[in-house]
Design a protein around this motif. Structure first.
Motif, PDB file in Angstrom:
ATOM      1  N   PHE A 245       0.818  -1.214   0.000  1.00 40.82           N
ATOM      2  CA  PHE A 245       0.000   0.000   0.000  1.00 40.82           C
ATOM      3  C   PHE A 245       0.851   1.263   0.000  1.00 40.82           C
ATOM      4  O   PHE A 245       0.421   2.297  -0.540  1.00 40.82           O
ATOM      5  CB  PHE A 245      -0.978  -0.031   1.180  1.00 40.82           C
ATOM      6  CG  PHE A 245      -2.145  -0.951   0.931  1.00 40.82           C
ATOM      7  CD1 PHE A 245      -3.184  -0.572   0.108  1.00 40.82           C
ATOM      8  CD2 PHE A 245      -2.174  -2.223   1.480  1.00 40.82           C
ATOM      9  CE1 PHE A 245      -4.252  -1.424  -0.151  1.00 40.82           C
ATOM     10  CE2 PHE A 245      -3.226  -3.084   1.228  1.00 40.82           C
ATOM     11  CZ  PHE A 245      -4.269  -2.680   0.408  1.00 40.82           C
ATOM     12  N   GLN A 275      -6.784  -8.816   0.669  1.00 36.37           N
ATOM     13  CA  GLN A 275      -6.785  -7.349   0.654  1.00 36.37           C
ATOM     14  C   GLN A 275      -7.652  -6.799  -0.474  1.00 36.37           C
ATOM     15  O   GLN A 275      -7.505  -5.640  -0.853  1.00 36.37           O
ATOM     16  CB  GLN A 275      -5.349  -6.836   0.515  1.00 36.37           C
ATOM     17  CG  GLN A 275      -4.441  -7.178   1.665  1.00 36.37           C
ATOM     18  CD  GLN A 275      -4.917  -6.570   2.972  1.00 36.37           C
ATOM     19  OE1 GLN A 275      -5.335  -5.416   3.028  1.00 36.37           O
ATOM     20  NE2 GLN A 275      -4.861  -7.361   4.037  1.00 36.37           N
ATOM     21  N   ASN A 278      -9.529  -3.373   0.193  1.00 40.01           N
ATOM     22  CA  ASN A 278      -8.644  -2.208   0.260  1.00 40.01           C
ATOM     23  C   ASN A 278      -8.052  -1.890  -1.110  1.00 40.01           C
ATOM     24  O   ASN A 278      -7.876  -0.708  -1.462  1.00 40.01           O
ATOM     25  CB  ASN A 278      -7.519  -2.465   1.260  1.00 40.01           C
ATOM     26  CG  ASN A 278      -8.022  -2.542   2.679  1.00 40.01           C
ATOM     27  OD1 ASN A 278      -8.855  -1.744   3.089  1.00 40.01           O
ATOM     28  ND2 ASN A 278      -7.541  -3.505   3.448  1.00 40.01           N
ATOM     29  N   LYS A 282      -8.532   1.531  -3.308  1.00 39.37           N
ATOM     30  CA  LYS A 282      -7.445   2.342  -3.864  1.00 39.37           C
ATOM     31  C   LYS A 282      -7.667   2.592  -5.355  1.00 39.37           C
ATOM     32  O   LYS A 282      -7.449   3.702  -5.856  1.00 39.37           O
ATOM     33  CB  LYS A 282      -6.112   1.618  -3.662  1.00 39.37           C
ATOM     34  CG  LYS A 282      -5.627   1.571  -2.230  1.00 39.37           C
ATOM     35  CD  LYS A 282      -5.224   2.945  -1.733  1.00 39.37           C
ATOM     36  CE  LYS A 282      -4.656   2.860  -0.323  1.00 39.37           C
ATOM     37  NZ  LYS A 282      -4.350   4.215   0.220  1.00 39.37           N
ATOM     38  N   ASP A 312     -14.891  -7.458   3.829  1.00 38.56           N
ATOM     39  CA  ASP A 312     -14.534  -6.859   2.540  1.00 38.56           C
ATOM     40  C   ASP A 312     -15.777  -6.338   1.831  1.00 38.56           C
ATOM     41  O   ASP A 312     -15.784  -5.225   1.277  1.00 38.56           O
ATOM     42  CB  ASP A 312     -13.834  -7.889   1.658  1.00 38.56           C
ATOM     43  CG  ASP A 312     -12.424  -8.186   2.128  1.00 38.56           C
ATOM     44  OD1 ASP A 312     -11.914  -7.419   2.966  1.00 38.56           O
ATOM     45  OD2 ASP A 312     -11.837  -9.192   1.689  1.00 38.56           O
TER      46      ASP A 312
END
Length: 839
Positions: A245, A275, A278, A282, A312
């Motif tokens: 990240f 992930q 996330n 992004k 999620d």
């Protein structure tokens, strides 16, 4: 040239002997050292420095490979350089540089690692006096590293990195880039400590490059190095995900092409699927920055469809709805100035409302991706589509195609067969029985966790067929015949619960399916002339027994079935078969109870001797603690047939059997207590029957035997004595001899325990004396009561005083306190009026 450098000043008269010695042997080190010591000790400091330089310059020329001379020369120059500054003495400093370079060149091939001792002071000298000569210093460091063996580089890098940190900028970047190549890969991965100074792992290099303002490509490559093999860099301070990240955040601030950023995110999702939320966040944020809302929606939708956890899903969904709400607010603000946007606003509002309404369905999609074998999730999906028949049918079909039957999971007791049943019921409820029949025919081919599920399918299928006229009424029986009568070589050893055997094979031993099959066969029988159908039912019961899955209920049902159609004698043989099949005494008892009841109430004539044999066999076959109900029936049977003596004999002969069981140490203690209670009831029944026929001698004999039974508690003995034995004796004519007999009975019973434990007996004695006695007999009773109480107190004191491993002593007049410990043989009274004082 200044006077100080004239030959007359540099060589004086006192130096002549040393000059002559050197001229004769110029490569003799001792001559040079002696000359140097002479000059040092006999000249002023300012003159001595120049003469020392003059001597050492000549000496190092004459003996260029002398480490001692060079070290002395360099020390002299370094000491002198402390008085020089770069601005005023630049040339002198450069001359010193040249002397260092000459020393390094001269000592290059000297055995041993002597170069390092020159390089270190040289580099320190440069950094101290000429730090502005950046290029020269950097080249010198590089030349040093090239000239020294690899094992000595660590002594140089600490100074080189210090120089880089001071200079910064592009030079520092280049230096740290070189150091990055030098370091052990294990140090860079954080697996091994850096023995030198400087960065201790790859993360430190990244921050150094950022600090020096390096081009992003430099430290982005380091991030890529970490992320390309994350398992190799687990020793770094942060996890690979954190570096990922950080890397993405750096890319977002760059002018990276959209397609390249998309590829990086997609590769990251493949590498780090946990992930996904996330990463899509992004990616959506990236396109928000670039003002591309359609791409934002596309990736939010993609994220919802690919998320694998509730966390999620919730994160992406919340970001998505927040984004859409913001877009609607922006559009709503523009409506006042541009009415043409109203249709676009309505369109987007409808999409937003659909997104809100579809949340449960989208979440269900995610949970099915997480585990397509989770039955609970599928049943939730069925509930979602319960009012949408088209989608509901499709969902049932999808579920049956997606679920692995042997990997199903549930926390709500859902079963795979329920999906088949619900699927078929949609068609059967709408009258399409052929399609429902087809679905059932496919359902039985599937595997299931337990054969009971398959059995339920067969039963539901057959019930559906029975409820319609579209099929032959024999079809359900044909279906069950085909599956239940299959022959397998290992059918007798096959375990019904063995998961290694397919359910289609184990179903042949399903008790549930056999019971349904038999009930179905019986439902087609209307009269006893249907012998073929009756025999088919008998064959089914016989197969149950052959497969060793018949239960007591099956045996009884089989017998009752034959009885209902008037096969009485054949019905009784089934009970006999059941008694041979089952060995458990409890199960046998249950069969005997029904069997005996059927025998006694049989509509056909059964010889009394045959019935007696059955009773005797039953009593021999069942444990003593289950005998009482059978004894009662047996005794009543004899009495009903006029055999009163036999009726009493049945009861009396059971007493020794019960006593034998009570004395057995292997007999369970709870059953012994139950036996004591049952034995008391049997004694009471015997006494009641003897009282009824007025057989007083026998009554007294059995009453005395009962009171002397060692397994009765004091409460039970009190009950026997007061309510039966005493009641009989007080009904007799109260002659003096009879009164004496009753008092002797009272004495015997009250002597069994402390008066507090036999209060009812003492109260009965007191009542008797008040009614039948006089003052003297009443006083005798009170005296006896005090004596008995004293004896039990004395016995208790002896127990406390005498050390006895068993913790008790034998009483004087009583062999027990709360229970009788010894059994006295029963007394046969030849004269009913005789008084047995000893009992």
């Amino acid at each position: 040239m200044s006077d100080i450098y004239s030959i007359d000043k540099l060589i004086e008269d006192g130096d002549i002997p040393y000059e002559e010695a050197i001229s004769k042997d110029p490569i003799n080190l001792e001559n040079w050292l002696s000359y140097l010591n002479h000059v040092t000790s006999n000249q002023s400091a300012s003159i001595a420095f120049h003469k020392q330089v003059f001597i050492l310059h000549r000496a190092t020329t004459a003996i260029p490979r002398s480490k001692q001379l060079w070290q002395t020369y360099i020390k002299l120059l370094l000491d002198h350089s402390n008085q020089l500054n770069y601005t005023s003495h630049k040339d002198q400093l450069h001359n010193i540089n040249k002397i260092f370079e000459r020393a390094i060149t001269s000592l290059l091939h000297v055995p041993g690692d002597v170069s390092i001792d020159i390089w270190k002071p040289f580099l320190e000298f440069l950094m101290k006096t000429q730090i502005n000569e950046v290029s020269y210093i950097r080249r010198t460091f590089n030349k040093c590293l090239r000239g020294l063996p690899l094992n000595q580089h660590k002594f140089i890098w600490s100074m080189y990195l210090e120089f880089a940190d001071f200079i910064g900028g592009l030079t520092a970047i280049k230096i740290y880039s070189k150091y990055l190549q030098y370091l052990d890969p294990q140090v860079l991965r954080g697996i091994k400590d850096n023995e030198g100074s400087g960065p201790s792992n790859l993360e430190d290099f990244i921050y150094k490059f950022i600090e020096f303002g390096a081009n992003k490509e430099i430290f982005l490559k380091l991030y890529q190095l970490i992320l390309s093999k994350p398992d190799d860099y687990l020793g770094l301070p942060k996890s690979p995900v954190q570096y990922l990240f950080e890397y993405i955040d750096l890319l977002m601030d760059s002018s990276i092409p959209d397609l390249y950023f998309d590829d990086i995110i997609q590769d990251s999702i493949t590498q780090f699927p946990d992930q996904i939320a996330n990463l899509y966040a992004k990616l959506s944020a990236f396109y928000k920055q670039r003002g591309n809302p359609e791409k934002v929606r596309y990736y939010y939708d993609k994220g919802l469809k690919e998320s694998l956890t509730v966390q999620d899903f919730t994160m992406i969904y919340d970001h998505y709805t927040e984004f859409e709400e913001q877009e609607l607010n922006i559009l709503a603000a523009k409506l006042d100035s541009d009415a043409n946007l109203s249709s676009l606003f309505d369109f987007k509002m409808n999409k937003f409302e659909k997104l809100i309404n579809d949340r449960e369905l989208l979440l269900n999609d995610m949970m099915l991706r997480q585990n397509p074998n989770n039955l609970d999730v599928w049943f939730t999906r069925f509930e979602i589509y319960k009012d949408d028949l088209t989608n509901l049918i499709k969902t049932y079909a999808d579920a049956l195609k997606s679920i692995n039957p042997l990997k199903v999971s549930t926390t709500n007791n859902h079963k795979l067969n329920q999906i088949w049943i619900k699927y078929a019921s949609i068609y059967s409820n709408n009258g399409d029985y052929k399609t429902a029949d087809f679905i059932y025919s496919k359902s039985i081919l599937s595997q299931y966790i337990h054969p009971d599920e398959l059995a339920d399918l067969y039963i539901t299928w057959c019930e559906m067929l029975l409820g319609t006229t579209e099929f032959n009424e024999d079809k359900p029986i044909e279906i069950l015949d085909e599956i239940l009568y299959r022959e397998y070589s290992d059918i007798n050893t096959m375990e019904y619960s063995d998961p290694s055997i397919p359910v289609q094979k184990r179903i042949t031993k399903s008790p549930t399916l056999w019971s349904f099959y038999i009930d179905l066969l019986e439902s087609f029988i209307d009269n006893k002339e249907q012998t073929v159908e009756i025999e088919k039912v008998c064959t089914a019961y016989d197969q149950l027994i052959k497969l060793k899955i018949a239960t007591v209920k099956n045996i009884i049902s089989y017998a009752e079935f034959l009885e209902n159609w008037q096969y009485y004698e054949r019905s009784l043989t089934i009970y006999e078969r059941g008694l041979k099949i089952f060995q458990d005494p409890i199960i046998k008892y249950e069969i005997w109870k029904v069997y005996i009841a059927k025998i006694i109430n049989s509509p056909i004539t059964i010889e009394i001797e045959r019935v007696r044999d059955l009773f005797e066999n039953c009593l021999d076959d069942i444990p003593p603690h289950l005998m009482k109900p059978i004894l009662i029936i047996y005794s009543k049977y004899e009495q009903d047939h006029g055999y009163v003596i036999n009726s009493i004999k049945v009861l009396t002969e059971s007493i020794p059997k019960i006593s034998q069981a009570q004395s057995s140490p292997s007999f369970p203690i709870n059953d012994r207590k139950q036996l004591a209670s049952q034995k008391l009831d049997i004694y009471i029944m015997i006494l009641a029957k003897l009282d009824e026929i007025q057989d007083i001698p026998q009554y007294r004999q059995f009453a005395q035997q009962a009171i002397q039974d060692q397994y009765f508690s004091l409460a039970q003995l009190s009950q026997l004595f007061i309510h039966h034995f005493l009641k009989l004796e007080t009904r007799q004519p109260q002659s003096q001899q009879q009164k004496q007999r009753i008092r002797e009975l009272f004495k015997y019973v009250t002597n069994l325990a402390h008066p507090d434990k036999l209060s009812q007996v003492w109260q009965a004695w007191e009542d008797y004396e008040l009614e039948q006695g006089d003052e003297s007999s009443f006083k005798d009773m009170l005296r006896i009561k005090r004596t008995v109480a004293g004896e039990f107190i004395s016995q208790k004191q002896q127990v406390q005083e005498i050390s006895n491993p068993l913790g008790f002593v034998k009483g004087k007049n009583s062999a027990r306190a709360s229970y009788i410990q010894e059994s006295t043989p029963a007394v046969t009274t030849t004269n009913p009026d005789q008084i047995d004082l000893d009992m």
